[in-house]
Enzyme design. Structure first.
Site, mmCIF file in Angstrom:
data_model
loop_
_atom_site.group_PDB
_atom_site.id
_atom_site.type_symbol
_atom_site.label_atom_id
_atom_site.label_comp_id
_atom_site.label_asym_id
_atom_site.label_seq_id
_atom_site.Cartn_x
_atom_site.Cartn_y
_atom_site.Cartn_z
ATOM 1 N N CYS A 198 -20.683 4.105 33.103
ATOM 2 C CA CYS A 198 -19.900 5.486 33.317
ATOM 3 C C CYS A 198 -20.482 6.734 33.308
ATOM 4 C CB CYS A 198 -18.657 5.541 32.575
ATOM 5 S SG CYS A 198 -17.538 3.810 32.434
ATOM 6 N N SER A 211 -23.728 7.816 31.811
ATOM 7 C CA SER A 211 -25.223 7.933 31.939
ATOM 8 C C SER A 211 -25.702 7.915 33.706
ATOM 9 C CB SER A 211 -26.264 7.276 31.319
ATOM 10 O OG SER A 211 -26.000 5.689 31.523
ATOM 11 N N CYS A 250 -26.255 6.050 27.815
ATOM 12 C CA CYS A 250 -24.982 5.927 27.202
ATOM 13 C C CYS A 250 -24.928 4.514 26.686
ATOM 14 C CB CYS A 250 -24.065 6.147 28.277
ATOM 15 S SG CYS A 250 -23.646 5.375 29.809
HETATM 16 P P1 4NP Z 1 -20.440 4.015 29.484
HETATM 17 O O1 4NP Z 1 -19.020 3.561 29.290
HETATM 18 O O2 4NP Z 1 -21.295 3.862 28.171
HETATM 19 O O3 4NP Z 1 -20.310 5.444 29.931
HETATM 20 O O4 4NP Z 1 -21.147 3.305 30.540
HETATM 21 C C1 4NP Z 1 -18.735 2.607 28.620
HETATM 22 C C2 4NP Z 1 -19.024 1.225 29.095
HETATM 23 C C3 4NP Z 1 -18.694 -0.071 28.503
HETATM 24 C C4 4NP Z 1 -18.246 0.033 27.222
HETATM 25 C C5 4NP Z 1 -17.764 1.344 26.625
HETATM 26 C C6 4NP Z 1 -18.112 2.352 27.322
HETATM 27 N N1 4NP Z 1 -17.835 -0.796 26.482
HETATM 28 O O5 4NP Z 1 -17.339 -1.090 25.512
HETATM 29 O O6 4NP Z 1 -18.142 -2.247 26.926
#
Ligand code: 4NP
Length: 157
Positions: free
Chosen positions: A15, A17, A10
């Site tokens: 969150c 992955s 991800c």
């Molecule tokens: P993940 O969630 O990709 O499911 O781990 C996110 C974590 C960080 C960010 C976006 C989504 N960010 O914008 O930093």
């Protein structure tokens, strides 16, 4: 016997992955096929590198009885394309980023998680909604379909 290696991917690896990684580990363990798999997760961005799983993911996994270990966000490496048999993105932008990062998908390893279900779409992103239950539901759906696929395709049972 050679293990089947699976990498869930991800944007941040805090969150979605890692949730998929630990849910998948539980599903294969419940089906007595853990020894056939190597399962991990990684990010496409450096945004959260080294950070532990989001509190919402840890809380949801605990609530659902999914075992997990401490996990620190890691970023995909070019060598991951050779290392893994399945490289599974949570949303369509993860897929686009990986195609660009790996310079294509010669061996057809890059897939969207929910493409293994009848409802091909992106996994709900809790970063924006705070709704980790919806993300968990999507991940259970996708990982169950993936485990079914593995059992059929690799003749596990
Ligand atoms: P993940 O969630 O990709 O499911 O781990 C996110 C974590 C960080 C960010 C976006 C989504 N960010 O914008 O930093």
């Amino acid at each position: 016997m050679e293990k089947i290696s699976v990498l869930f991917v991800c944007l941040g690896n805090i969150c979605r992955s890692p949730m998929a990684e630990f849910v998948m580990k539980k599903i294969v363990s419940d089906r007595n096929m853990s020894e056939r798999f190597f399962i991990a997760s990684a990010a496409t961005s450096r945004e959260e590198e080294g950070n532990q799983m989001h509190y919402g993911t840890r809380r949801k996994l605990s609530e659902k009885g999914v075992p997990f270990e401490q996990h620190f966000a890691t970023v995909i490496k070019r060598s991951d394309y050779e290392k893994y048999d399945y490289i599974i993105g949570m949303d369509s932008s993860n897929i686009r980023n990986m195609l660009s990062f790996f310079g294509g998908d010669r061996e057809g390893k890059i897939k969207l998680l929910l493409s293994f279900t009848d409802d091909e779409r992106s996994v709900a992103d809790p970063w924006y909604t705070g709704d980790f239950e919806k993300t968990y539901d999507d991940i259970i759906l996708g990982c169950t379909a993936l485990a079914d696929r593995f059992e059929k395709k690799h003749g596990i049972k």
